[in-house]
Design a protein around this motif. Structure first.
Motif, PDB file in Angstrom:
ATOM      1  N   GLU A  85       5.859   2.193  17.785  1.00 42.02           N
ATOM      2  CA  GLU A  85       5.211   1.726  16.801  1.00 42.02           C
ATOM      3  C   GLU A  85       5.415   3.194  15.832  1.00 42.02           C
ATOM      4  O   GLU A  85       5.002   3.228  14.684  1.00 42.02           O
ATOM      5  CB  GLU A  85       4.818   1.175  16.234  1.00 42.02           C
ATOM      6  CG  GLU A  85       2.856   1.465  17.028  1.00 42.02           C
ATOM      7  CD  GLU A  85       2.422   1.142  18.250  1.00 42.02           C
ATOM      8  OE1 GLU A  85       1.327   1.218  18.708  1.00 42.02           O
ATOM      9  OE2 GLU A  85       3.016   0.649  19.469  1.00 42.02           O
ATOM     10  N   SER A  89       5.098   4.453  11.755  1.00 46.24           N
ATOM     11  CA  SER A  89       3.485   4.361  11.588  1.00 46.24           C
ATOM     12  C   SER A  89       2.991   5.088  10.079  1.00 46.24           C
ATOM     13  O   SER A  89       1.897   4.940   9.547  1.00 46.24           O
ATOM     14  CB  SER A  89       2.669   4.672  12.709  1.00 46.24           C
ATOM     15  OG  SER A  89       2.694   6.412  12.414  1.00 46.24           O
ATOM     16  N   GLY A  90       3.643   5.542   9.601  1.00 46.82           N
ATOM     17  CA  GLY A  90       3.702   6.405   8.414  1.00 46.82           C
ATOM     18  C   GLY A  90       3.198   8.016   8.037  1.00 46.82           C
ATOM     19  O   GLY A  90       2.382   8.248   9.922  1.00 46.82           O
ATOM     20  N   ASP A 115      -8.392   0.154  10.877  1.00 55.28           N
ATOM     21  CA  ASP A 115      -7.914   0.820   9.706  1.00 55.28           C
ATOM     22  C   ASP A 115      -7.739  -0.656   8.568  1.00 55.28           C
ATOM     23  O   ASP A 115      -6.895  -0.874   8.622  1.00 55.28           O
ATOM     24  CB  ASP A 115      -6.717   1.212   9.446  1.00 55.28           C
ATOM     25  CG  ASP A 115      -6.563   1.650   8.988  1.00 55.28           C
ATOM     26  OD1 ASP A 115      -6.934   1.517   7.712  1.00 55.28           O
ATOM     27  OD2 ASP A 115      -5.015   2.711   8.803  1.00 55.28           O
ATOM     28  N   LYS A 118      -4.213  -0.397   7.472  1.00 51.06           N
ATOM     29  CA  LYS A 118      -2.496  -0.567   7.751  1.00 51.06           C
ATOM     30  C   LYS A 118      -2.779  -1.606   9.766  1.00 51.06           C
ATOM     31  O   LYS A 118      -1.900  -1.918  10.389  1.00 51.06           O
ATOM     32  CB  LYS A 118      -2.228   0.909   8.281  1.00 51.06           C
ATOM     33  CG  LYS A 118      -1.540   1.093   7.169  1.00 51.06           C
ATOM     34  CD  LYS A 118      -0.523   3.074   8.386  1.00 51.06           C
ATOM     35  CE  LYS A 118      -0.268   4.231   7.151  1.00 51.06           C
ATOM     36  NZ  LYS A 118      -0.356   5.193   7.858  1.00 51.06           N
ATOM     37  N   ASP A 119      -3.590  -2.122   9.905  1.00 52.69           N
ATOM     38  CA  ASP A 119      -4.276  -2.920  10.189  1.00 52.69           C
ATOM     39  C   ASP A 119      -4.179  -2.883  11.760  1.00 52.69           C
ATOM     40  O   ASP A 119      -3.437  -3.161  12.618  1.00 52.69           O
ATOM     41  CB  ASP A 119      -3.014  -4.363  10.219  1.00 52.69           C
ATOM     42  CG  ASP A 119      -3.714  -5.155   9.111  1.00 52.69           C
ATOM     43  OD1 ASP A 119      -4.764  -5.168   8.512  1.00 52.69           O
ATOM     44  OD2 ASP A 119      -3.112  -6.085   8.683  1.00 52.69           O
ATOM     45  N   TYR A 120      -4.098  -1.227  11.886  1.00 53.74           N
ATOM     46  CA  TYR A 120      -3.898  -0.511  13.164  1.00 53.74           C
ATOM     47  C   TYR A 120      -5.559  -0.582  13.630  1.00 53.74           C
ATOM     48  O   TYR A 120      -6.610  -0.397  12.416  1.00 53.74           O
ATOM     49  CB  TYR A 120      -3.658   0.286  12.963  1.00 53.74           C
ATOM     50  CG  TYR A 120      -1.762   0.691  12.953  1.00 53.74           C
ATOM     51  CD1 TYR A 120      -1.396   1.639  14.362  1.00 53.74           C
ATOM     52  CD2 TYR A 120      -1.486   0.064  12.292  1.00 53.74           C
ATOM     53  CE1 TYR A 120      -0.100   1.678  13.780  1.00 53.74           C
ATOM     54  CE2 TYR A 120      -0.074   0.357  12.355  1.00 53.74           C
ATOM     55  CZ  TYR A 120       0.566   1.282  12.839  1.00 53.74           C
ATOM     56  OH  TYR A 120       2.002   1.510  13.023  1.00 53.74           O
ATOM     57  N   LEU A 136      -1.340   0.039  17.583  1.00 53.06           N
ATOM     58  CA  LEU A 136      -1.298  -1.245  16.995  1.00 53.06           C
ATOM     59  C   LEU A 136      -2.096  -1.986  17.749  1.00 53.06           C
ATOM     60  O   LEU A 136      -1.106  -2.599  18.622  1.00 53.06           O
ATOM     61  CB  LEU A 136      -0.104  -1.942  16.528  1.00 53.06           C
ATOM     62  CG  LEU A 136       0.632  -2.834  15.887  1.00 53.06           C
ATOM     63  CD1 LEU A 136      -0.321  -2.643  14.131  1.00 53.06           C
ATOM     64  CD2 LEU A 136       2.054  -2.548  15.277  1.00 53.06           C
ATOM     65  N   GLU A 160      -2.702  -4.435  -1.325  1.00 50.60           N
ATOM     66  CA  GLU A 160      -1.709  -3.839  -1.790  1.00 50.60           C
ATOM     67  C   GLU A 160      -1.417  -2.695  -3.088  1.00 50.60           C
ATOM     68  O   GLU A 160      -1.321  -1.732  -3.558  1.00 50.60           O
ATOM     69  CB  GLU A 160      -0.208  -4.054  -1.902  1.00 50.60           C
ATOM     70  CG  GLU A 160       1.691  -3.408  -1.885  1.00 50.60           C
ATOM     71  CD  GLU A 160       1.207  -2.111  -1.357  1.00 50.60           C
ATOM     72  OE1 GLU A 160       1.179  -1.726  -1.365  1.00 50.60           O
ATOM     73  OE2 GLU A 160      -0.036  -1.731   0.364  1.00 50.60           O
ATOM     74  N   ARG A 163      -4.491  -0.697  -3.634  1.00 50.68           N
ATOM     75  CA  ARG A 163      -4.013   0.672  -2.519  1.00 50.68           C
ATOM     76  C   ARG A 163      -2.927   1.377  -3.218  1.00 50.68           C
ATOM     77  O   ARG A 163      -3.814   3.077  -3.892  1.00 50.68           O
ATOM     78  CB  ARG A 163      -3.710   0.040  -1.100  1.00 50.68           C
ATOM     79  CG  ARG A 163      -2.710   1.492  -0.557  1.00 50.68           C
ATOM     80  CD  ARG A 163      -2.164   1.531   0.511  1.00 50.68           C
ATOM     81  NE  ARG A 163      -1.167   0.875  -0.031  1.00 50.68           N
ATOM     82  CZ  ARG A 163      -0.004   1.871   0.060  1.00 50.68           C
ATOM     83  NH1 ARG A 163      -0.286   2.762   0.072  1.00 50.68           N
ATOM     84  NH2 ARG A 163       0.797   1.808  -0.575  1.00 50.68           N
ATOM     85  N   THR A 188     -10.550   3.286   1.790  1.00 50.98           N
ATOM     86  CA  THR A 188     -10.004   1.930   2.064  1.00 50.98           C
ATOM     87  C   THR A 188     -10.457   1.426   2.099  1.00 50.98           C
ATOM     88  O   THR A 188     -10.572   0.691   1.185  1.00 50.98           O
ATOM     89  CB  THR A 188     -10.812   2.965   4.038  1.00 50.98           C
ATOM     90  OG1 THR A 188     -10.279   1.625   4.409  1.00 50.98           O
ATOM     91  CG2 THR A 188     -12.168   2.127   3.915  1.00 50.98           C
TER      92      THR A 188
END
Length: 343
Positions: A85, A89-90, A115, A118-120, A136, A160, A163, A188
């Motif tokens: 990933e 991941s950006g 996070d 991003k749900d990491y 992830l 979103e 954000r 966050t």
């Protein structure tokens, strides 16, 4: 003999000092947790010197450092994502460490956090104040995870929209990273399941910023935390609750702290359209933060004329308070005149 007694005392003292005295635990923990922004390594070094040659218990240091970093909303740089990933991941951004995102015990060297954007998951070495991993997690198929996923999907468009609007606000209003002073700001988001699955949504917003100038011996931190609970499309306005806190530390030939904290209450009339909802929320946050900033600046401007002068004591001889106006120091003029006349 006297020499034997001396050796015995020295040996006993050495044996006691090599073992950490648990009576120090509360004090050491308090010292670490109350470390000024940016000075955790200095306080840790001083605590180790204080109990030397004994060693500080690792679990005590880990818990205290984690509590300090969570309270001060530590900012860390996101490392490269692990596994396949990593390519998707950006951009590597700043992550905010907070108690609500913790996914494990504090009593370990690397504490996992979620996070919320991003749900990491990411791991924090609290003593070094570094992010060591970013990955992830595998998805769970149990019933509880499926119920939480329903709420997550319901909150996703609102998160979103928030954000994007918050990122615009931070880019416009907060200091960029680097420059003549070390500064950074990040945000966050998190969501929690409400009272009913698929019904109400609880959203949380955290803004954390820091600035420091080591050569000027000052540092400061700013935190802004908000939460709202609502049902999408509800008729009544959603409540928005927030806490804004500012901490400043100045250490030139002293140890000066300044802290200010306020609670904010507002309402958001739009809960159906995510974009409009986000605009109203961020506009309210911007308004409250601006008011807080101006009030803090006014407080600092009047501090010397108010609180500091209120600390002055009566002079020991005349029992009169010191006059801060230099032109009215008649005593100095009288002494000079007497000296000139007597010479």
């Amino acid at each position: 003999s006297r020499h034997s007694c001396r050796c015995a005392m020295k040996s006993g003292k050495s044996e006691r000092s090599e073992v950490f005295d648990e009576a120090w635990s509360t004090s050491i923990q308090s010292f670490i947790q109350r470390s000024p922004p940016g000075h955790l390594p200095d306080v840790l070094a001083a605590c180790r010197l204080l109990v030397s040659p004994a060693k500080l218990p690792k679990d005590l240091v880990w818990r205290a450092c984690a509590s300090h970093n969570e309270k001060n909303l530590l900012l860390v740089r996101q490392p490269a994502a692990e596994g396949a990933e990593a390519a998707t991941s950006g951009e590597k951004e700043l992550l905010v460490v907070h108690d609500g995102g913790r996914a494990g015990s504090r009593a370990q060297q690397q504490v996992p956090y979620k996070d919320g954007i991003k749900d990491y998951l990411f791991a924090i070495d609290h003593e070094k104040q570094e992010c060591t991993r970013y990955w992830l997690p595998p998805k769970s198929d149990d019933l509880m995870a499926q119920m939480e996923n329903i709420d997550e999907e319901l909150a996703k468009p609102f998160k979103e929209a928030l954000r994007l609007e918050l990122k615009r606000y931070l880019d416009e209003s907060y200091v960029a990273e680097g420059g003549t002073t070390t500064g950074a700001a990040a945000l966050t988001l998190y969501s929690k399941k409400g009272k009913e699955v698929g019904g109400d949504i609880e959203l949380g917003i955290i803004i954390s910023a820091r600035r420091a100038r080591p050569r000027g011996l000052w540092s400061g931190s700013w935190s802004s935390q908000w939460r709202t609970l609502f049902v999408p499309g509800q008729a009544e306005a959603a409540k928005l609750l927030g806490i804004i806190e500012f901490t400043r530390h100045y250490a030139e030939e002293g140890n000066v702290h300044f802290r200010r904290r306020v609670e904010c209450h507002a309402s958001v009339p739009e809960t159906k359209e995510p974009t409009k909802f986000a605009e109203l929320v961020v506009k309210q946050i911007e308004r409250d933060e601006e008011n807080f900033h101006f009030a803090t600046q006014d407080s600092c401007d009047t501090l010397c004329d108010g609180a500091v002068k209120a600390l002055r004591r009566a002079l020991p001889v005349s029992k009169e308070r010191f006059d801060w106006r230099p032109l009215r120091h008649a005593l100095v003029r009288d002494m000079k005149a007497y000296g000139n006349g007597g010479s």
